[in-house]
Write a protein that holds these residues in place. Structure first.
Motif, PDB file in Angstrom:
ATOM      1  N   LYS A  27       0.860  -1.178   0.000  1.00 17.37           N
ATOM      2  CA  LYS A  27       0.000   0.000   0.000  1.00 17.37           C
ATOM      3  C   LYS A  27       0.899   1.232   0.000  1.00 17.37           C
ATOM      4  O   LYS A  27       1.677   1.443   0.922  1.00 17.37           O
ATOM      5  CB  LYS A  27      -0.900   0.007   1.228  1.00 17.37           C
ATOM      6  CG  LYS A  27      -1.821   1.198   1.277  1.00 17.37           C
ATOM      7  CD  LYS A  27      -2.717   1.129   2.501  1.00 17.37           C
ATOM      8  CE  LYS A  27      -3.631   2.329   2.559  1.00 17.37           C
ATOM      9  NZ  LYS A  27      -4.487   2.286   3.744  1.00 17.37           N
ATOM     10  N   GLN A  29       1.349   4.930   0.582  1.00 17.55           N
ATOM     11  CA  GLN A  29       0.671   5.994   1.318  1.00 17.55           C
ATOM     12  C   GLN A  29       0.682   7.265   0.466  1.00 17.55           C
ATOM     13  O   GLN A  29       0.052   7.286  -0.560  1.00 17.55           O
ATOM     14  CB  GLN A  29       1.357   6.217   2.670  1.00 17.55           C
ATOM     15  CG  GLN A  29       1.324   4.990   3.575  1.00 17.55           C
ATOM     16  CD  GLN A  29      -0.081   4.630   4.025  1.00 17.55           C
ATOM     17  OE1 GLN A  29      -0.922   5.477   4.226  1.00 17.55           O
ATOM     18  NE2 GLN A  29      -0.336   3.357   4.194  1.00 17.55           N
ATOM     19  N   SER A  30       1.415   8.258   0.859  1.00 13.17           N
ATOM     20  CA  SER A  30       1.480   9.482   0.060  1.00 13.17           C
ATOM     21  C   SER A  30       2.917   9.737  -0.360  1.00 13.17           C
ATOM     22  O   SER A  30       3.862   9.235   0.247  1.00 13.17           O
ATOM     23  CB  SER A  30       0.942  10.665   0.860  1.00 13.17           C
ATOM     24  OG  SER A  30       1.711  10.861   2.023  1.00 13.17           O
ATOM     25  N   ASN A  31       3.082  10.492  -1.412  1.00 13.99           N
ATOM     26  CA  ASN A  31       4.402  10.871  -1.920  1.00 13.99           C
ATOM     27  C   ASN A  31       5.274   9.665  -2.254  1.00 13.99           C
ATOM     28  O   ASN A  31       6.464   9.660  -1.989  1.00 13.99           O
ATOM     29  CB  ASN A  31       5.135  11.769  -0.916  1.00 13.99           C
ATOM     30  CG  ASN A  31       4.369  13.034  -0.634  1.00 13.99           C
ATOM     31  OD1 ASN A  31       3.775  13.611  -1.548  1.00 13.99           O
ATOM     32  ND2 ASN A  31       4.361  13.469   0.605  1.00 13.99           N
ATOM     33  N   PHE A  32       4.683   8.630  -2.835  1.00 15.64           N
ATOM     34  CA  PHE A  32       5.449   7.453  -3.219  1.00 15.64           C
ATOM     35  C   PHE A  32       6.249   7.779  -4.470  1.00 15.64           C
ATOM     36  O   PHE A  32       5.722   8.264  -5.459  1.00 15.64           O
ATOM     37  CB  PHE A  32       4.524   6.260  -3.462  1.00 15.64           C
ATOM     38  CG  PHE A  32       5.250   4.950  -3.498  1.00 15.64           C
ATOM     39  CD1 PHE A  32       5.606   4.322  -2.314  1.00 15.64           C
ATOM     40  CD2 PHE A  32       5.588   4.362  -4.693  1.00 15.64           C
ATOM     41  CE1 PHE A  32       6.280   3.122  -2.330  1.00 15.64           C
ATOM     42  CE2 PHE A  32       6.270   3.157  -4.720  1.00 15.64           C
ATOM     43  CZ  PHE A  32       6.611   2.529  -3.537  1.00 15.64           C
TER      44      PHE A  32
END
Length: 57
Positions: A27, A29-32
């Motif tokens: 998964k 999250q953010s800013n991958f």
């Protein structure tokens, strides 16, 4: 590949009891980082290839 076949492949992968050498769920999250994602897909593809498994189910 028809959409229905892709859905069937995804359903079969989701039905597996656990992750293994070929199936690994993550998964983001953010800013991958897109570059890291590409490297990760490449690594998983290579692992599946080494196991002699087709990517298409």
């Amino acid at each position: 590949m028809p959409k229905e076949k892709l859905i069937n492949i995804l359903d079969s992968l989701l039905a597996m009891p656990a992750e293994n050498e070929i199936v690994e769920f993550k998964k983001a999250q953010s800013n991958f980082d897109d570059d890291k994602l590409g490297e990760y897909f490449s690594a998983l593809s290579n692992e599946a290839n080494l196991k002699g498994k087709p990517w298409h189910g």
